[in-house]
Design an enzyme around this catalytic site. Structure first.
Site, PDB file in Angstrom:
ATOM      1  CG  PHE A 133      40.780  28.964  42.715  1.00 39.59           C
ATOM      2  CD1 PHE A 133      41.298  27.719  42.799  1.00 39.59           C
ATOM      3  CD2 PHE A 133      39.876  29.048  41.997  1.00 39.59           C
ATOM      4  CE1 PHE A 133      40.893  26.796  42.089  1.00 39.59           C
ATOM      5  CE2 PHE A 133      39.060  28.298  41.126  1.00 39.59           C
ATOM      6  CZ  PHE A 133      39.911  26.809  41.188  1.00 39.59           C
ATOM      7  CG  ASP A 218      40.309  35.714  39.116  1.00 35.34           C
ATOM      8  OD1 ASP A 218      39.223  35.813  39.088  1.00 35.34           O
ATOM      9  OD2 ASP A 218      40.949  34.666  39.282  1.00 35.34           O
ATOM     10  CE  LYS A 247      33.087  30.347  41.111  1.00 39.04           C
ATOM     11  NZ  LYS A 247      34.504  30.653  41.161  1.00 39.04           N
TER      12      LYS A 247
HETATM   13  C1  LIG Z   1      35.715  30.044  40.439  1.00 35.46           C
HETATM   14  C2  LIG Z   1      36.664  30.841  40.060  1.00 35.46           C
HETATM   15  C3  LIG Z   1      37.600  30.619  39.091  1.00 35.46           C
HETATM   16  C4  LIG Z   1      37.481  29.524  38.137  1.00 35.46           C
HETATM   17  O1  LIG Z   1      36.176  29.673  37.455  1.00 35.46           O
HETATM   18  P1  LIG Z   1      35.625  28.457  36.636  1.00 35.46           P
HETATM   19  O2  LIG Z   1      34.611  29.052  35.953  1.00 35.46           O
HETATM   20  O3  LIG Z   1      35.247  27.427  37.692  1.00 35.46           O
HETATM   21  O4  LIG Z   1      36.473  28.004  35.660  1.00 35.46           O
HETATM   22  C5  LIG Z   1      38.666  31.537  38.912  1.00 35.46           C
HETATM   23  N1  LIG Z   1      39.198  32.543  39.787  1.00 35.46           N
HETATM   24  C6  LIG Z   1      38.209  32.851  40.669  1.00 35.46           C
HETATM   25  C7  LIG Z   1      38.558  34.000  41.666  1.00 35.46           C
HETATM   26  C8  LIG Z   1      37.116  32.053  40.841  1.00 35.46           C
HETATM   27  O5  LIG Z   1      36.344  32.299  42.186  1.00 35.46           O
END
Ligand SMILES: *Cc1c(COP(=O)(O)O)cnc(C)c1O
Length: 388
Positions: A133, A218, A247
């Site tokens: 994700f 990421d 986050k």
């Molecule tokens: C939450 C998340 C995102 C997206 O972040 P947002 O602040 O919701 O745009 C992207 N990559 C990972 C691994 C995430 O956990």
């Protein structure tokens, strides 16, 4: 009309209607609009790293908003410089930073940064992991390995090859000299807090070095102390070319970052990217408060205690507990995570039904031993209620 009905009428239905309406919080405790108290074991999806209403966060944000809340990038300000320098220091490697407002935007910046490298060398495609994700905007969504949320919004600008997560051989086969970049989570978050086998990230680093593809980590969910390390990749001894954060960084204030290491930090030229709100003084002040107040040793010991406590629960529904630090998934023998989430809420605990068979725990990083003890003690009855 109830708040829930009003929510349903006013909002696009992308989230459904969440069952609980929260009014306030303090530390790991939150209260709903009816005054019911819960222990928060999801922390706004691994965001509220200092817990709710932490005095240092309140002070930093209040002071900053009363001083200057916004400058735009027509003007620089000290909190953004301090924060970028702090992050670079924690990363222990030469790097440059771009601040965004969210994780998705951090990945969008990473995507564009990688495109600069790709165009320069005539590279044509990205590689990412199945079930990964990376976000919901078109670039980030194109890298997200979940067909149900991706395919109806394609076609996407650049082809993406998806590989099974954790399989270094498949990764090696997918990446050649035409690959722009490999996007990977050091542990897959939304997929169910799924760690890769040992050595996977190091193998990805080698594959990228051999082919000239950039390695993008990421760490939007995994960084800022969540695993007991500042950044999850540091535990593997692997430095990516590009790193994305969000986050937990702002402790509840919106901020994301795209970090380019070495040459990757120099790929953007003036005018290549930007953000009106990115790196605004209030979010930067919040992030500095987070970095000043996190205790990684506490995360390690509290995480071990939570994991050990839940692993010791003897219940036919409990299959496994996986994850690292204060970032765990309780894996179930049946696809009833929604019912576990509901039973937990009735018992006074907020947890997250992440996958049908996986419940995510990502409490504030200040969660106490007593609070962990309370969840562990309540867990067998919660599981029993979920299947009865
Ligand atoms: C939450 C998340 C995102 C997206 O972040 P947002 O602040 O919701 O745009 C992207 N990559 C990972 C691994 C995430 O956990």
């Amino acid at each position: 009309m109830s708040l829930h009905d009003r929510f349903e009428q006013a909002f696009m239905p992308v989230y459904g209607v969440p069952p609980i309406a929260l009014a306030r919080g303090e530390g790991t405790r939150v209260w709903d609009v009816d005054g019911r108290q819960y222990l928060d074991f999801i922390g706004g999806i691994a965001v509220s790293s200092l817990g709710h209403a932490h005095p240092a966060l309140v002070e930093a944000v209040s002071k900053q908003v009363a001083t200057i809340a916004h400058t735009s990038n027509l003007f620089l300000h000290e909190p953004e410089v301090l924060l970028a320098e702090r992050l670079i220091g924690l990363l222990r490697a030469p790097a440059r930073v771009f601040f965004s407002n969210s994780g998705t935007e951090a990945n969008e910046a990473a995507y564009k940064l990688a495109m600069k490298h790709g165009r320069r060398e005539g590279r044509t495609y990205f590689v990412a992991a199945e079930n990964g994700f990376h976000g919901r905007t078109i670039g980030a969504l194109s890298l997200t390995g979940k067909q149900s949320i991706r395919d109806q919004f394609g076609p996407f600008p650049v082809p993406v090859r998806f590989v099974p997560y954790g399989d270094a051989t498949a990764l090696k086969e997918a990446v050649d000299g035409d690959c722009i970049a490999v996007f990977l989570e050091p542990t897959q978050g939304e997929a169910g807090v799924v760690p890769p086998p040992d050595g996977y990230l190091a193998a990805a680093r080698e594959i990228c070095d051999a082919t000239g593809a950039l390695l993008v980590a990421d760490e939007i969910q995994s960084a800022i102390g969540r695993t007991g390390h500042w950044f999850a990749h540091q535990a593997d001894g692997v430095t990516p070319d590009i790193l994305t954060l969000a986050k937990g960084l702002g402790g509840g204030l919106p901020i994301g970052a795209c970090v380019g290491f070495g040459d990757a930090g120099d790929l953007f030229d003036k005018g290549d990217h930007g953000s009106t709100f990115g790196g605004n003084p209030v979010s930067c002040a919040a992030a500095l408060a987070v970095l000043d107040n996190l205790d990684l040793d506490h995360v390690k010991s509290a995480g071990s205690r939570l994991r050990a406590g839940l692993s010791a629960v003897d219940h036919p529904l409990l299959k496994d507990v996986r994850g690292r630090g204060l970032w765990l998934a309780v894996v179930l023998n049946e696809p009833v995570s929604g019912r576990v989430q509901e039973a937990a809420a009735r018992a006074g605990f907020l947890v997250n039904a992440l996958q049908p068979d996986a419940v995510r725990l990502a409490p504030p990083l200040v969660v106490t031993e007593e609070e962990i003890g309370a969840l562990v003690a309540a867990f067998p009855a919660i599981l029993t209620e979920a299947v009865s």
